[in-house]
Design a protein around this motif. Structure first.
Motif, PDB file in Angstrom:
ATOM      1  N   LEU A 237       1.260  -1.199  -0.371  1.00 17.23           N
ATOM      2  CA  LEU A 237       0.120   0.299  -0.362  1.00 17.23           C
ATOM      3  C   LEU A 237       1.034   0.883  -0.245  1.00 17.23           C
ATOM      4  O   LEU A 237       1.882   0.904   0.376  1.00 17.23           O
ATOM      5  N   SER A 238       0.133   1.891  -0.725  1.00 13.42           N
ATOM      6  CA  SER A 238       1.475   3.570  -0.812  1.00 13.42           C
ATOM      7  C   SER A 238       0.260   4.042   0.580  1.00 13.42           C
ATOM      8  O   SER A 238      -0.332   5.500   0.816  1.00 13.42           O
ATOM      9  N   CYS A 239       1.696   4.117   1.633  1.00 10.25           N
ATOM     10  CA  CYS A 239       0.914   4.557   3.212  1.00 10.25           C
ATOM     11  C   CYS A 239       2.356   4.933   3.509  1.00 10.25           C
ATOM     12  O   CYS A 239       3.442   4.496   3.478  1.00 10.25           O
ATOM     13  N   LEU A 240       2.261   5.423   5.340  1.00  8.63           N
ATOM     14  CA  LEU A 240       3.100   5.007   6.370  1.00  8.63           C
ATOM     15  C   LEU A 240       2.386   5.309   7.387  1.00  8.63           C
ATOM     16  O   LEU A 240       1.175   5.932   7.688  1.00  8.63           O
ATOM     17  N   VAL A 241       2.663   4.031   8.120  1.00 14.75           N
ATOM     18  CA  VAL A 241       2.182   3.600   9.241  1.00 14.75           C
ATOM     19  C   VAL A 241       2.722   3.789  10.447  1.00 14.75           C
ATOM     20  O   VAL A 241       4.470   2.524   9.468  1.00 14.75           O
ATOM     21  N   LEU A 242       3.240   3.703  11.611  1.00 16.66           N
ATOM     22  CA  LEU A 242       3.611   3.429  13.019  1.00 16.66           C
ATOM     23  C   LEU A 242       2.948   2.598  13.333  1.00 16.66           C
ATOM     24  O   LEU A 242       2.270   2.414  13.860  1.00 16.66           O
ATOM     25  N   LYS A 243       3.968   1.471  13.791  1.00 17.54           N
ATOM     26  CA  LYS A 243       3.467   0.806  14.992  1.00 17.54           C
ATOM     27  C   LYS A 243       4.160   1.069  16.799  1.00 17.54           C
ATOM     28  O   LYS A 243       5.159   1.806  16.436  1.00 17.54           O
ATOM     29  N   VAL A 244       2.918   1.711  17.550  1.00 18.62           N
ATOM     30  CA  VAL A 244       2.789   1.688  18.243  1.00 18.62           C
ATOM     31  C   VAL A 244       3.048   0.869  19.677  1.00 18.62           C
ATOM     32  O   VAL A 244       2.244  -0.473  19.454  1.00 18.62           O
ATOM     33  N   LYS A 245       3.906   1.095  20.696  1.00 13.85           N
ATOM     34  CA  LYS A 245       2.572   0.528  22.026  1.00 13.85           C
ATOM     35  C   LYS A 245       2.331   2.282  23.485  1.00 13.85           C
ATOM     36  O   LYS A 245       2.311   2.416  23.177  1.00 13.85           O
ATOM     37  N   ILE A 246       1.102   1.257  23.737  1.00 13.16           N
ATOM     38  CA  ILE A 246       1.247   2.401  24.745  1.00 13.16           C
ATOM     39  C   ILE A 246       1.381   2.190  26.407  1.00 13.16           C
ATOM     40  O   ILE A 246       1.538   0.917  26.842  1.00 13.16           O
TER      41      ILE A 246
ATOM     42  N   GLY B 289       2.658  -6.192  25.961  1.00 13.98           N
ATOM     43  CA  GLY B 289       2.177  -7.283  25.221  1.00 13.98           C
ATOM     44  C   GLY B 289       2.099  -6.838  23.862  1.00 13.98           C
ATOM     45  O   GLY B 289       1.571  -7.717  22.802  1.00 13.98           O
ATOM     46  N   ASN B 290       1.086  -5.810  23.538  1.00 10.48           N
ATOM     47  CA  ASN B 290       0.321  -5.640  22.309  1.00 10.48           C
ATOM     48  C   ASN B 290       1.064  -4.211  21.336  1.00 10.48           C
ATOM     49  O   ASN B 290       1.545  -3.152  21.661  1.00 10.48           O
ATOM     50  N   ASP B 291       1.426  -4.233  20.707  1.00 10.24           N
ATOM     51  CA  ASP B 291       1.394  -3.181  19.111  1.00 10.24           C
ATOM     52  C   ASP B 291       0.024  -2.730  19.078  1.00 10.24           C
ATOM     53  O   ASP B 291      -0.237  -3.701  18.453  1.00 10.24           O
TER      54      ASP B 291
END
Length: 487
Positions: free
Chosen positions: A395-404, A409-411
């Motif tokens: 996909l033409s996108c920019l996505v960040l993987k984050v944690k709270i 345990g979850n992204d």
């Protein structure tokens, strides 16, 4: 083979043949070129193949509204049967500039090449119905200089129904398409159409089709293989065209949906009050005034339907300061995307382009009750730590993987740039190259936000009988408070 596909000419009913033959005999080919004996049939789909046809953007609309707006005979004829879905501006102005910016120019050129080939019969074949599109789609093609041998709108029904809408007894429900269809489906129509053309022009030996829907591509390939096996043709091919939407235009979408809801309300109220059966012929939009003076979310309390923001997902909403800092820091990684991955999907083609959003970290695509949200109740302040950014060939996108912060345990995903039509695809991405941000010097990775809901425009159904004040209060207490939304 699906029953909706017709693989033998003998299986087309007399009624279907009559409709198809009348369509063929009205064509430019029959009336001007019937003595020619083309050996090839070239078939171009219209929506998202030749033309960037708009659809409702999931960044604006609640999923339930998209579902009912695209269904037939619920809040109107249904998106694909509604003239307003292609009512893109003042007709004469659009005709003058040939609907500039809405064409898939690569496919248009391939259509021109076929049209200019004396050995090829070239047609547009679409599930768009003859009524109401017979006065619009041919004019669009003509303005573009595309002189097809036949424009194959689904001739179903052939005439306008005497009754455009009615209310079922005792129910607040409209039926807009009272004339029954001749063909069971668009696939049924298209396969019958192809066999009828081959029957009328037996010199045709090969069929080539262009289509944007991959599942249709697979079905048509299977279909042409069966037709080949009967020796009716010697070759068949289906070319997949990645579907493209027009440029993002939320103002246009809101104007169209507002018009659909308002006309639906008017029809329903008149029926309930007057018991009338005869409906109104579907109206076009009032151009060039595309933004009406009324509040697009406002509606009289007497109206049966009201547009209002409804909760659609559970999120962490970034503060304005955090969003500004984030966008400034990560913008370069989006703009460098085409050079980094060489993916042709990043290249501009005149259609929809990625937009900047970066408002929310998505905790869930569902609306979770405040007390059940693991990260905290609605309104709670939380910290967000960025772990990686995406480099996707999909996909033409920019996505960040984050944690709270504090939630182990979850992204989660924080979409920054993406095409509005691909919103849901972001959460299904596979084969993503996640690049850790800790390897980038000076890149901010900590942000602040608060637990909230994402609101999208949906429809609240109301009764045409005025509620009591106490009933209204009870209803409102059951709803999560509506909010204004921003695109």
């Amino acid at each position: 083979m699906p029953l909706s596909m017709i693989t033998r000419y003998e299986d087309i009913t007399a009624v279907e043949l009559g409709v198809l033959q009348r369509q063929y005999e009205k064509s430019f080919f029959y009336q001007s070129k019937s003595t020619q004996k083309p050996s090839r049939l070239a078939i171009f789909d219209f929506d998202s193949t030749l033309f960037f046809s708009p659809l409702l953007s999931p960044t604006i609309w609640h999923p339930n509204l998209i579902r009912v707006a695209t269904a037939e005979s619920v809040y109107g004829p249904g998106w694909w049967r509604d003239i307003r879905s292609l009512d893109l501006g003042p007709f004469e102005e659009l005709k003058k500039n040939a609907w500039e910016g809405y064409w898939n120019e690569d496919i248009v050129q391939q259509a021109r090449d076929c049209i200019n080939d004396a050995d090829t019969m070239t047609v547009v074949l679409t599930g768009r119905r003859y009524h109401p599109f017979h006065s619009l789609v041919p004019a669009m093609l003509e303005a573009k200089g595309l002189h097809f041998d036949l424009v194959g709108l689904r001739p179903d029904p052939e005439r306008v129904s005497d009754h455009q809408w009615e209310v079922k007894s005792g129910q607040h429900h409209l039926t807009y398409n009272l004339t029954s269809s001749v063909f069971k489906s668009t696939m049924h129509f298209k396969t019958s159409f192809i066999l009828n053309i081959i029957h009328n022009i037996p010199s045709i030996q090969s069929v080539t089709m262009w289509d944007d829907r991959i599942h249709h591509v697979r079905k048509f390939r299977e279909y042409l293989d069966i037709v080949k096996s009967t020796a009716v043709i010697y070759s068949g091919d289906v070319i997949y065209v990645p579907g493209i939407r027009p440029k993002y235009n939320p103002g246009w979408e809101e104007n169209v949906i507002r018009h659909i809801i308002n006309t639906h309300n008017k029809a329903l109220v008149e029926h309930v009050q007057d018991g009338s059966r005869n409906g109104k012929i579907q109206q076009r939009l009032a151009w060039p005034t595309t933004v009406e003076k009324e509040d697009p979310l406002g509606s009289s309390s007497e109206m049966p339907l009201k547009l209002t923001p409804l909760p659609a997902a559970t999120v962490v909403k970034l503060s304005s300061e955090s969003k500004e800092k984030l966008c400034e820091a990560y913008k370069c990684y989006f703009t460098q995307g085409p050079k980094a991955n060489g993916n042709s999907k990043w290249k501009g083609c005149g259609g929809e382009q990625p937009q900047l959003f970066a408002d929310y970290v998505y905790l869930s695509q569902r609306v979770i009750p405040s007390d059940d949200i693991a990260a905290g109740s609605v309104g709670a302040q939380v910290g967000v730590t960025v772990k990686a950014y995406s480099n996707s060939a999909q996909l033409s996108c920019l996505v960040l993987k984050v944690k709270i912060d504090g939630l182990a345990g979850n992204d989660y995903l924080l979409p920054v740039y993406y095409k509005p039509s691909e919103f849901y695809e972001i959460f299904k991405m596979k084969y993503v190259n996640w690049i850790p941000v800790k390897s980038e010097k000076g890149l901010p990775i900590h942000f602040k936000g608060k637990i909230d809901y994402e609101y999208k425009l949906g429809v609240v159904e109301k009764t045409t009988v005025k509620r009591s004040h106490s009933a209204d209060n009870e209803y409102q207490q059951q709803q999560i408070e509506p909010k204004r939304i921003r695109h």
